[in-house]
Design a protein around this motif. Structure first.
Motif, PDB file in Angstrom:
ATOM      1  N   VAL A 255       1.039  -1.171   0.063  1.00 23.16           N
ATOM      2  CA  VAL A 255      -0.045  -0.017   0.156  1.00 23.16           C
ATOM      3  C   VAL A 255       1.172   1.140   0.011  1.00 23.16           C
ATOM      4  O   VAL A 255       1.988   1.252   0.577  1.00 23.16           O
ATOM      5  CB  VAL A 255      -0.801  -0.020   1.250  1.00 23.16           C
TER       6      VAL A 255
ATOM      7  N   LEU B 263      -3.305   5.054   6.233  1.00 28.36           N
ATOM      8  CA  LEU B 263      -4.656   5.456   5.487  1.00 28.36           C
ATOM      9  C   LEU B 263      -5.061   3.905   5.356  1.00 28.36           C
ATOM     10  O   LEU B 263      -6.219   3.793   5.435  1.00 28.36           O
ATOM     11  CB  LEU B 263      -4.378   5.970   4.271  1.00 28.36           C
ATOM     12  N   PHE B 264      -4.333   2.927   4.995  1.00 26.45           N
ATOM     13  CA  PHE B 264      -4.839   1.505   5.034  1.00 26.45           C
ATOM     14  C   PHE B 264      -5.523   1.108   6.422  1.00 26.45           C
ATOM     15  O   PHE B 264      -6.436   0.664   6.283  1.00 26.45           O
ATOM     16  CB  PHE B 264      -3.498   0.553   4.523  1.00 26.45           C
TER      17      PHE B 264
ATOM     18  N   VAL C 221      -8.696   2.808   6.715  1.00 27.64           N
ATOM     19  CA  VAL C 221      -9.669   2.167   5.843  1.00 27.64           C
ATOM     20  C   VAL C 221     -10.274   0.882   6.445  1.00 27.64           C
ATOM     21  O   VAL C 221     -11.477   0.724   6.739  1.00 27.64           O
ATOM     22  CB  VAL C 221      -9.158   2.022   4.519  1.00 27.64           C
TER      23      VAL C 221
ATOM     24  N   THR D 250      -8.300   1.227  -0.139  1.00 27.04           N
ATOM     25  CA  THR D 250      -7.371   2.254   0.048  1.00 27.04           C
ATOM     26  C   THR D 250      -6.989   3.168  -0.840  1.00 27.04           C
ATOM     27  O   THR D 250      -7.146   4.513  -0.638  1.00 27.04           O
ATOM     28  CB  THR D 250      -6.145   1.585   0.837  1.00 27.04           C
ATOM     29  N   GLU D 251      -6.549   2.677  -1.967  1.00 23.85           N
ATOM     30  CA  GLU D 251      -6.407   3.272  -3.307  1.00 23.85           C
ATOM     31  C   GLU D 251      -7.364   4.268  -3.453  1.00 23.85           C
ATOM     32  O   GLU D 251      -7.472   5.523  -4.065  1.00 23.85           O
ATOM     33  CB  GLU D 251      -5.602   2.673  -3.954  1.00 23.85           C
TER      34      GLU D 251
ATOM     35  N   GLN E  47      -8.122   7.050  -1.149  1.00 26.63           N
ATOM     36  CA  GLN E  47      -6.882   7.877  -1.329  1.00 26.63           C
ATOM     37  C   GLN E  47      -7.431   9.055  -2.443  1.00 26.63           C
ATOM     38  O   GLN E  47      -7.132  10.108  -2.373  1.00 26.63           O
ATOM     39  CB  GLN E  47      -5.798   7.338  -1.175  1.00 26.63           C
TER      40      GLN E  47
END
Length: 291
Positions: free
Chosen positions: A215, A220-221, A224, A278-279, A282
């Motif tokens: 990631v 952030l992962f 999430v 996550t992406e 983001q």
């Protein structure tokens, strides 16, 4: 060597040191003599170092000392330090450190106490600090080969549950990111003095050389993951919309764009899907620096 699994020996120690069990610290001492040797065997052999958290009166510590090159035991309860001085007196390669494992600089301690050794962690964890201790050990990226711990049976099921299965929760996904967890064996409540109200299990986490998924933003992962599991009865779309204050329509399109069904529940998602999610999130968040 003292028979530290004997209730009579434990009561004698309590009497001589004026020691009583602390419910606040979750103190339940093992009296089943088969458990600690099995735990110690799972931690590695000759030439290895073991960091033990919460040695109690030293019943597990002694078994670790019979197998490891060096054992460092971190004990929170100051009252137990003189007890351990007696029960572990025959093991010069055991060091007791009084302190809180959640506050100590474990990177520094491991580097200082175990130079050139492979190191594992072994612990009989009080139930109320199971998740904080395990995650602290993993998040610090300590130079460990594995973590062998005794935890509440239900906690063991959650921790070892694979992502994409019904029992999976945020803690399961986080642990699978760092390690390969497995349940080794069950331990009945009658194995302790005083007996707790629940059964236990011993689990082992074999640390990965690199995380299970790649990631771009690890913090952030995990945000999430926590957000996705925050309301188990709701869809991931609803959970993440609430957690990150995102409009549902662009979030729905972003999820579909990375192959994650907006109507799915968090426990249905694999680690690669959580990484893809996550992406997606983001891409919808304000860029750092106010761009």
């Amino acid at each position: 060597m003292l028979d530290l699994c004997s209730p009579a020996v434990i009561r004698d120690i309590q009497t001589r040191y004026g020691f009583s069990f602390s419910k606040a610290l979750g103190q339940n001492f093992l009296i089943n003599p088969t458990v600690c040797p099995r735990m110690a065997e799972a931690c590695g052999g000759e030439g290895c170092g073991v960091l033990e958290i919460g040695p109690g009166i030293g019943v597990l510590t002694a078994q670790l000392a019979l197998r490891a090159k060096k054992v460092v035991a971190v004990e929170l309860d100051k009252r137990l330090v003189p007890v351990l001085g007696e029960t572990l007196a025959e093991f010069p390669h055991v060091k007791v450190v009084q302190g809180d494992a959640l506050k100590l600089d474990l990177q520094e301690l491991i580097g200082r106490e175990f130079p050139g050794m492979q190191v594992s962690v072994c612990a009989n964890l009080p139930y109320y600090i199971t998740s904080p201790v395990i995650m602290a050990l993993l998040e610090q990226r300590l130079p460990l080969t594995g973590i062998t711990v005794m935890v509440q049976k239900e906690a063991a099921a959650r921790i070892t549950a694979a992502p994409g299965t019904r029992q999976c929760g945020a803690i399961s996904a986080a642990i699978h990111y760092y390690a390969r967890p497995e349940t080794l064996f069950a331990v009945s409540r009658g194995s302790f003095m005083p007996p707790p109200e629940v059964d236990s299990a011993v689990i082992r986490l074999t640390l990965r050389e690199k995380p299970a998924v790649a990631v771009s933003d690890e913090a952030l992962f995990f945000s999430v993951v926590r957000g996705a599991f925050s309301m188990r009865r709701k869809t991931v779309l609803n959970c993440l919309s609430a957690a990150f204050r995102l409009s549902k329509e662009p979030l729905k399109l972003a999820m579909e764009g990375v192959g994650v069904a907006p109507a799915s529940r968090a426990e249905q998602l694999t680690l690669p899907q959580l990484a893809a999610l996550t992406e997606a999130v983001q891409g919808l968040l304000p860029q750092k620096g106010g761009e």
